[in-house]
Design a protein around this motif. Structure first.
Motif, PDB file in Angstrom:
ATOM      1  N   LEU A 182       2.573  -6.609   3.434  1.00  0.00           N
ATOM      2  CA  LEU A 182       2.088  -6.065   2.051  1.00  0.00           C
ATOM      3  C   LEU A 182       0.976  -7.247   1.603  1.00  0.00           C
ATOM      4  O   LEU A 182       0.421  -6.818   0.415  1.00  0.00           O
ATOM      5  N   ARG A 183       0.873  -8.263   2.056  1.00  0.00           N
ATOM      6  CA  ARG A 183      -0.173  -9.463   1.650  1.00  0.00           C
ATOM      7  C   ARG A 183      -1.413  -8.955   1.521  1.00  0.00           C
ATOM      8  O   ARG A 183      -2.285  -9.638   0.750  1.00  0.00           O
ATOM      9  N   LEU A 224       6.195   1.435   6.130  1.00  0.00           N
ATOM     10  CA  LEU A 224       7.028   0.266   6.162  1.00  0.00           C
ATOM     11  C   LEU A 224       8.326   0.424   7.020  1.00  0.00           C
ATOM     12  O   LEU A 224       8.622  -0.580   7.882  1.00  0.00           O
ATOM     13  N   ILE A 236       5.910  -8.057  -6.273  1.00  0.00           N
ATOM     14  CA  ILE A 236       5.856  -6.575  -5.659  1.00  0.00           C
ATOM     15  C   ILE A 236       5.576  -5.753  -6.927  1.00  0.00           C
ATOM     16  O   ILE A 236       6.279  -5.540  -7.890  1.00  0.00           O
ATOM     17  N   TYR A 242       4.238   0.492  -2.138  1.00  0.00           N
ATOM     18  CA  TYR A 242       4.435  -0.599  -2.792  1.00  0.00           C
ATOM     19  C   TYR A 242       3.366  -1.422  -2.463  1.00  0.00           C
ATOM     20  O   TYR A 242       2.551  -1.553  -1.386  1.00  0.00           O
ATOM     21  N   ARG A 243       2.879  -2.741  -3.098  1.00  0.00           N
ATOM     22  CA  ARG A 243       1.830  -3.654  -2.897  1.00  0.00           C
ATOM     23  C   ARG A 243       2.407  -4.956  -3.744  1.00  0.00           C
ATOM     24  O   ARG A 243       2.924  -4.913  -4.533  1.00  0.00           O
ATOM     25  N   VAL A 244       1.841  -6.065  -3.104  1.00  0.00           N
ATOM     26  CA  VAL A 244       1.915  -7.228  -3.541  1.00  0.00           C
ATOM     27  C   VAL A 244       0.694  -7.749  -4.454  1.00  0.00           C
ATOM     28  O   VAL A 244      -0.404  -7.473  -4.238  1.00  0.00           O
ATOM     29  N   ASP A 263      -2.053  -3.596  11.157  1.00  0.00           N
ATOM     30  CA  ASP A 263      -1.721  -2.659  10.080  1.00  0.00           C
ATOM     31  C   ASP A 263      -2.003  -1.368  10.597  1.00  0.00           C
ATOM     32  O   ASP A 263      -1.532  -0.171  10.202  1.00  0.00           O
ATOM     33  N   HIS A 283       1.331   0.408   0.166  1.00  0.00           N
ATOM     34  CA  HIS A 283       1.822   0.739   1.723  1.00  0.00           C
ATOM     35  C   HIS A 283       3.008   1.543   1.059  1.00  0.00           C
ATOM     36  O   HIS A 283       3.911   1.329   0.435  1.00  0.00           O
ATOM     37  N   LEU A 312       7.955  -7.743   6.108  1.00  0.00           N
ATOM     38  CA  LEU A 312       7.435  -7.144   5.158  1.00  0.00           C
ATOM     39  C   LEU A 312       6.304  -7.787   4.190  1.00  0.00           C
ATOM     40  O   LEU A 312       5.236  -7.074   3.675  1.00  0.00           O
ATOM     41  N   MET A 319      12.714  -3.722  -0.975  1.00  0.00           N
ATOM     42  CA  MET A 319      11.822  -4.028  -1.710  1.00  0.00           C
ATOM     43  C   MET A 319      12.502  -4.386  -3.144  1.00  0.00           C
ATOM     44  O   MET A 319      12.063  -5.344  -3.689  1.00  0.00           O
TER      45      MET A 319
END
Length: 227
Positions: A14-15, A25, A50, A58-60, A217, A20, A10, A40
């Motif tokens: 997300l990097r 996911l 996050i 979600y995103r980092v 991705d 996303h 994950l 998460m």
């Protein structure tokens, strides 16, 4: 897939910093939406920066703000490394002071955006790899190969270090397995800098790794899925 492996997957997905959806996911990791929501929450509680929520995605994130200071990710990394090291000190007063300072920092960092310095789960042994960071950083700058011991002995070309709120990873081209890998630093038990240098070769560069990840991705993006 073990939970720790799924959490690392994950993080890798997300990097890129993009948003996303939870459904994508879940499909990429072969679990339910409810499991993704729990994962998460676990990653956020463990210090991975996050951003997002159920129903949106979600995103980092990378930027960290600590009023009245603006901290870069590298500066926050230095704080975490120093505090983690001091918490392992033999001097009980010094260890207690480091814990107290970490608690105060966690109290002023913005909720939901910043890595938590005291997070320990699910990568409880993350501090174990701190001793290898100077060698790895130096090898990346000098473009020197490393001899690493993880689950096996391997010779690698270190390409980039990443930090995920206490968890460190290193992107490498592995000469032993002949493929890219994203190694958790805490799983490295031995690290030796080799005299041999490496140069850019097609298929073994950081840009090639990023292209590979971008293609991966694309394989799980499904526009008709709901978050």
């Amino acid at each position: 897939m073990r939970r720790a492996d799924r959490l690392m997957t994950l993080i890798r997905l997300l990097r890129d910093g993009d948003l996303h959806r939870a459904a994508d996911l879940a499909r990429a990791t072969g679990v339910s939406l409810r499991t993704i929501y729990r994962d998460m929450d676990t990653l956020a509680a463990s210090g991975v920066p996050i951003e997002g929520e159920r129903g949106t995605g979600y995103r980092v994130t990378a930027a960290i703000t600590l009023p009245p200071l603006n901290l870069s990710m590298a500066e926050l990394e230095a704080l975490h490394v120093g505090l983690a090291a001091m918490r392992q000190a033999q001097d009980p007063d010094l260890a207690a002071a480091a814990t107290s300072l970490a608690t105060k920092l966690d109290g002023v960092l913005p909720e939901g955006d910043a890595p938590r310095t005291l997070a320990v789960y699910p990568f409880a042994d993350a501090a174990r790899g701190f001793q290898h960071l100077p060698k790895i950083r130096s090898a990346i700058r000098a473009r020197q190969k490393l001899k690493l011991t993880t689950d096996r002995d391997r010779t690698v070309r270190p390409l980039q270090l990443d930090y995920w709120g206490r968890l460190w990873t290193c992107i490498v081209w592995c000469d032993t397995t002949r493929k890219f890998d994203d190694l958790r630093i805490d799983q490295i038990t031995a690290c030796r800098v080799l005299p041999s240098l490496f140069v850019d070769e097609e298929g073994k560069r950081l840009s090639d790794y990023r292209l590979m990840r971008a293609r991966e991705d694309e394989t799980f993006v499904a526009p008709d899925h709901q978050p």
